[in-house]
Design a protein around this motif. Structure first.
Motif, PDB file in Angstrom:
ATOM      1  N   GLN B  79      64.557 -37.271  -2.830  1.00  0.00           N
ATOM      2  CA  GLN B  79      63.922 -36.221  -2.125  1.00  0.00           C
ATOM      3  C   GLN B  79      65.236 -35.706  -1.420  1.00  0.00           C
ATOM      4  O   GLN B  79      65.750 -36.472  -0.885  1.00  0.00           O
ATOM      5  CB  GLN B  79      62.861 -36.517  -1.279  1.00  0.00           C
ATOM      6  N   PRO B  80      65.028 -34.239  -1.067  1.00  0.00           N
ATOM      7  CA  PRO B  80      66.343 -33.815  -0.117  1.00  0.00           C
ATOM      8  C   PRO B  80      66.037 -34.430   1.484  1.00  0.00           C
ATOM      9  O   PRO B  80      67.124 -33.978   2.207  1.00  0.00           O
ATOM     10  CB  PRO B  80      66.161 -32.318  -0.472  1.00  0.00           C
ATOM     11  N   TRP B  81      64.937 -34.733   1.631  1.00  0.00           N
ATOM     12  CA  TRP B  81      64.385 -35.369   2.868  1.00  0.00           C
ATOM     13  C   TRP B  81      65.392 -36.274   3.383  1.00  0.00           C
ATOM     14  O   TRP B  81      65.851 -36.580   4.631  1.00  0.00           O
ATOM     15  CB  TRP B  81      62.926 -35.656   2.970  1.00  0.00           C
ATOM     16  N   PRO B  83      68.472 -37.272   2.689  1.00  0.00           N
ATOM     17  CA  PRO B  83      70.091 -37.034   2.986  1.00  0.00           C
ATOM     18  C   PRO B  83      69.927 -36.193   4.385  1.00  0.00           C
ATOM     19  O   PRO B  83      70.756 -36.644   5.361  1.00  0.00           O
ATOM     20  CB  PRO B  83      70.749 -36.059   2.227  1.00  0.00           C
ATOM     21  N   TYR B  84      69.022 -35.602   4.670  1.00  0.00           N
ATOM     22  CA  TYR B  84      68.548 -34.599   6.020  1.00  0.00           C
ATOM     23  C   TYR B  84      68.518 -35.968   7.095  1.00  0.00           C
ATOM     24  O   TYR B  84      69.077 -35.670   8.264  1.00  0.00           O
ATOM     25  CB  TYR B  84      67.424 -33.680   5.953  1.00  0.00           C
ATOM     26  N   LEU B  85      67.593 -36.984   6.627  1.00  0.00           N
ATOM     27  CA  LEU B  85      67.588 -38.086   7.817  1.00  0.00           C
ATOM     28  C   LEU B  85      69.191 -38.628   8.271  1.00  0.00           C
ATOM     29  O   LEU B  85      69.140 -39.012   9.340  1.00  0.00           O
ATOM     30  CB  LEU B  85      66.632 -39.009   7.468  1.00  0.00           C
TER      31      LEU B  85
END
Lengths: 293, 246
Positions: B79-81, B83-85
């Motif tokens: 999920q792209p979440w 790398p955001y974290l």
């Protein structure tokens, strides 16, 4: 002015692909910089380097004078997650609280959500949000920690006109209060509306860096299309292709091109002049050496 | 730091509670196995029933740690979440710890059904201090399997993680003596058993709840496994950073 973040001779390679090729760029305090370029030009890679997500293969990236890899340094930045990845089961308010918990100085939740038109959705689960609402939430999260510098990667993709304008207003008000913004977009219109300074990247290089006007000249490319067996050398052609006897020429100066074409006495037919898409213009530009920047 | 760990743990717990299938599965799985395999065969023998209840509770906890964790970690990485974290101002510790705390909470929930069944349907017996100590040992003993789950989730795609964690899970459970007591295992299994990490935890739990003498080799090998898997999980985390193309 203080330099908030900079790349010095930065290259980044993914296997065989050279995503960035010796890029140098300074972002100074208070600037609103638009980063323009076609898909695969290296925009996201550049932002990922500034935000500490990636390390450069060679060269140096600085953030607030330190390394973006250092979590403490990242307190001063805000980043937009891709809205497709927001955890579906969580409520809007919970996600904002969670992101805020990482920062010493936090935006007021109600005020933040109101600024992005989400104030009545605090208790809504992400799974129940529309695409546009998710997008706005994702952008709002970049501002949760009262950052000095925000990176907005394609902030308005998939938004309708009204939502886009209200989001622009949010970005402008952040900038008016002294905030620094690095924004990427496919839309020239968006960059024109927001940015003071525009950086054009293509094939991993900085092709142009200047005011919106400077850059509009760079991307002011037209497509001249005609049927002709053979063409002489023509001025201002930055790219050409031939399909089934029809020649498409990309040029920065269609008027002069047509004048020269007529003067040369070459027979031709079916002349059309059309604006190119931004994407085409970039592709044309990036296929030759940059004229400046 | 404590506040950040709590924020991460809270997020994982909320996700677990809102999509409770995983929680339900890890609670029901050992309960059903207990009713099918332990109650009819060892229910009348207090010591055997107590040991079997401890084994089965650990069996469920280990499933939650190893299988659930490896799958969720592998899925989250897709999920792209994720790398955001990594752009948030925090190192890997809060997310690591938050995930482990949330999984431990799930472990405690999964204990309840087997505990109730053991009390109601068998002669299993222990004292309150031993029970509490046993729960403590369970929480500590499940950590190496969480690290194993993290390791698998960090190096593999979700589909591979499902297969690999199950392939590891059942042999470790069987060879470690969780489904059948060690003395009932074939000779060659009993030779290998002390070197499997599950056996060390089982020895600890049996000693605490049923008063047996733990096997020293099994405990030392458990400690060794814990160190090895912790180092490997930390390596896998670092390696994962900056890997995905974007």
């Amino acid at each position: 002015m203080t330099i908030l973040t900079r790349a010095i001779e930065v290259s980044r390679r993914y296997g065989d692909v050279l995503a960035l090729d010796r890029v140098s760029l300074d972002i100074r305090a208070g600037e609103l910089v638009g980063l323009l370029g076609p898909n695969g030009a290296g925009k996201s890679t550049l932002i990922n380097l500034f935000a500490g997500l990636r390390r450069p293969t060679s060269g140096v990236v600085e953030l607030f004078g330190g390394s973006p890899q250092d979590p403490a340094v990242r307190r001063g930045i805000g980043v937009t997650p891709q809205e497709t990845g927001l955890p579906e089961a969580l409520r809007v308010g919970e996600i904002v609280d969670f992101v805020s918990a990482h920062f010493p100085d936090r935006a007021d939740k109600g005020e933040l959500l109101a600024r992005f038109g989400l104030d009545d959705l605090v208790r809504r689960q992400v799974g129940g949000l529309s695409g546009g609402q998710r997008r706005r939430l994702a952008v709002a999260l970049a501002f949760a920690g009262k950052p000095q510098l925000v990176f907005l990667d394609e902030p308005t993709t998939g938004l309708d006109v009204e939502a886009r304008r209200s989001l622009w207003e949010g970005v402008r008000s952040f900038h008016r209060d002294g905030g620094t913004v690095l924004l990427t977009s496919h839309y020239l219109e968006e960059i024109e509306a927001l940015a003071e300074r525009v950086v054009v990247v293509g094939s991993g290089r900085v092709l142009a860096d200047g005011t919106v006007r400077d850059v509009r000249d760079v991307v002011g490319v037209r497509r001249v299309s005609l049927v002709a067996p053979d063409l002489p050398e023509l001025p201002g052609v930055v790219g050409s292709e031939r399909v089934d006897g029809r020649v498409d020429l990309l040029t920065t100066d269609p008027d002069r091109l047509v004048v020269e074409l007529v003067r040369s006495g070459t027979p031709f037919s079916g002349l059309e002049i059309r604006p190119t898409t931004l994407e085409e213009a970039f592709l044309a530009l990036t296929s030759k050496e940059p004229s400046h920047g | 730091m404590a506040e950040l760990i709590a924020a991460h743990a809270r997020l994982f717990l909320l996700e677990q509670l809102r999509v409770p299938v995983g929680l339900l599965a890890s609670a029901l799985f050992p309960a059903i196995s207990f009713v099918a395999f332990v109650v009819p065969f060892a229910g009348d023998d207090p010591r055997a029933a107590t040991m079997a209840a401890a084994s089965m509770i650990f069996f469920g906890a280990m499933a939650g740690a190893l299988i659930n964790l490896s799958i969720t970690v592998a899925q989250d990485r897709e999920q792209p979440w994720n790398p955001y974290l990594r752009t948030l101002p925090a190192g890997p510790l809060p997310r690591f710890s938050g995930r482990i705390l949330a999984t431990l909470a799930g472990t405690l929930v999964s204990v309840v059904p087997v505990l109730l069944l053991a009390m109601l349907l068998t002669e299993a017996t222990t004292t309150l201090p031993r029970l509490l100590l046993g729960l403590g040992a369970l929480l500590a003993g499940v950590v190496p399997f969480m690290l194993m789950g993290l390791l698998i989730g960090l190096v593999m795609a979700a589909k591979a993680a499902i297969a690999v964690s199950q392939v590891l899970f059942f042999p470790m459970a069987i060879v470690g003596g969780l489904l059948l007591p060690p003395r009932m295992l074939p000779g060659f299994v009993e030779v290998v058993s002390p070197y499997v990490p599950t056996r060390g935890v089982a020895e600890l739990l049996w000693a605490i709840t049923a008063g047996t003498t733990p096997d020293a080799v099994a405990l030392v090998s458990l400690a060794g496994w814990t160190v090895v898997v912790a180092v490997a999980a930390a390596w896998a985390y670092r390696r994962d950073e900056g890997r995905r193309f974007s």
